[in-house]
Design a protein around this motif. Structure first.
Motif, PDB file in Angstrom:
ATOM      1  N   VAL A  90       8.325 -10.512   7.928  1.00  0.00           N
ATOM      2  CA  VAL A  90       7.244 -10.165   6.819  1.00  0.00           C
ATOM      3  C   VAL A  90       6.233 -10.965   6.596  1.00  0.00           C
ATOM      4  O   VAL A  90       5.052 -10.435   6.679  1.00  0.00           O
ATOM      5  N   ARG A  93       4.241  -9.012   8.781  1.00  0.00           N
ATOM      6  CA  ARG A  93       3.229  -7.869   8.023  1.00  0.00           C
ATOM      7  C   ARG A  93       2.207  -8.703   7.007  1.00  0.00           C
ATOM      8  O   ARG A  93       1.504  -8.022   6.940  1.00  0.00           O
ATOM      9  N   SER A  96      -0.518  -8.763   9.164  1.00  0.00           N
ATOM     10  CA  SER A  96      -1.142  -7.070   8.895  1.00  0.00           C
ATOM     11  C   SER A  96      -1.860  -6.960   8.344  1.00  0.00           C
ATOM     12  O   SER A  96      -2.522  -6.132   8.101  1.00  0.00           O
ATOM     13  N   PHE A  97      -1.264  -6.762   6.974  1.00  0.00           N
ATOM     14  CA  PHE A  97      -2.234  -6.187   5.398  1.00  0.00           C
ATOM     15  C   PHE A  97      -3.788  -6.737   5.903  1.00  0.00           C
ATOM     16  O   PHE A  97      -4.689  -5.884   5.612  1.00  0.00           O
ATOM     17  N   THR A 102      -3.271  -2.835   7.039  1.00  0.00           N
ATOM     18  CA  THR A 102      -2.568  -1.600   6.951  1.00  0.00           C
ATOM     19  C   THR A 102      -1.312  -2.074   5.549  1.00  0.00           C
ATOM     20  O   THR A 102      -0.027  -1.474   5.779  1.00  0.00           O
ATOM     21  N   CYS A 107       4.289   0.139   5.081  1.00  0.00           N
ATOM     22  CA  CYS A 107       4.821  -0.623   6.045  1.00  0.00           C
ATOM     23  C   CYS A 107       4.708  -1.555   4.714  1.00  0.00           C
ATOM     24  O   CYS A 107       5.506  -2.630   4.200  1.00  0.00           O
ATOM     25  N   CYS A 108       4.500  -1.088   3.044  1.00  0.00           N
ATOM     26  CA  CYS A 108       5.150  -1.705   1.912  1.00  0.00           C
ATOM     27  C   CYS A 108       6.582  -1.212   2.063  1.00  0.00           C
ATOM     28  O   CYS A 108       7.686  -2.418   1.223  1.00  0.00           O
ATOM     29  N   THR A 111       8.163  -3.653   4.129  1.00  0.00           N
ATOM     30  CA  THR A 111       7.340  -5.382   3.957  1.00  0.00           C
ATOM     31  C   THR A 111       8.753  -5.249   2.770  1.00  0.00           C
ATOM     32  O   THR A 111       9.880  -6.521   3.686  1.00  0.00           O
ATOM     33  N   GLU A 114      12.359  -5.575   4.693  1.00  0.00           N
ATOM     34  CA  GLU A 114      12.317  -7.004   5.075  1.00  0.00           C
ATOM     35  C   GLU A 114      12.559  -8.002   4.943  1.00  0.00           C
ATOM     36  O   GLU A 114      13.310  -8.893   4.802  1.00  0.00           O
TER      37      GLU A 114
END
Length: 132
Positions: A90, A93, A96-97, A102, A107-108, A111, A114
């Motif tokens: 997480v 992520r 990365s956002f 992203t 991806c949301c 996440t 996750e």
């Protein structure tokens, strides 16, 4: 003899289900990496199959191993490790956002799952350690 049994209490059940899902997804990554890669939007460069190898080994293999450790040992520390691994997924992520821009539906959703996959094992371990 080691046996896999379904837990009696809900916090451990949710952690157990998370471990089982981790094993099943890991097996899918190991046995059928290309469909997973397509679904996840990953591609090889056409010159090597290193991307497929990465999906089978480090991704699939690690997920299977970690999930099986939880299912076979059924110890709070193994569930803690599983939850911690997902927690850092997480965190990756979120980085990365911001860094890679992203922030999209794929991806949301990933996440969200996750976060749940981190919460359930960590919650069970925290209860077992007497922290909750």
């Amino acid at each position: 003899m080691i046996e896999i049994s379904f837990p009696d209490q809900w916090p451990e059940r949710l952690a157990w289900i998370t471990a089982l899902a981790t094993v099943l997804i890991g097996l899918g990554l190991m046995l059928a990496p290309r469909p997973f890669m397509k679904f996840l939007g990953l591609a090889t460069d056409g010159k090597t199959q290193n991307g497929v190898s990465e999906v089978r080994g480090p991704f699939g293999g690690m997920w299977v191993g970690m999930g099986l450790a939880c299912l076979l040992l059924a110890q709070p520390f193994t569930y803690f490790a599983l939850g911690l691994a997902f927690l850092f997924a997480v965190i990756g992520r979120v980085i990365s956002f911001a860094a890679d821009r992203t922030f999209n539906i794929h991806c949301c959703v990933a996440t969200f799952f996750e976060v749940l996959s981190a919460y359930f094992p960590l919650r069970f371990a925290a209860e077992a350690f007497g922290l909750l």
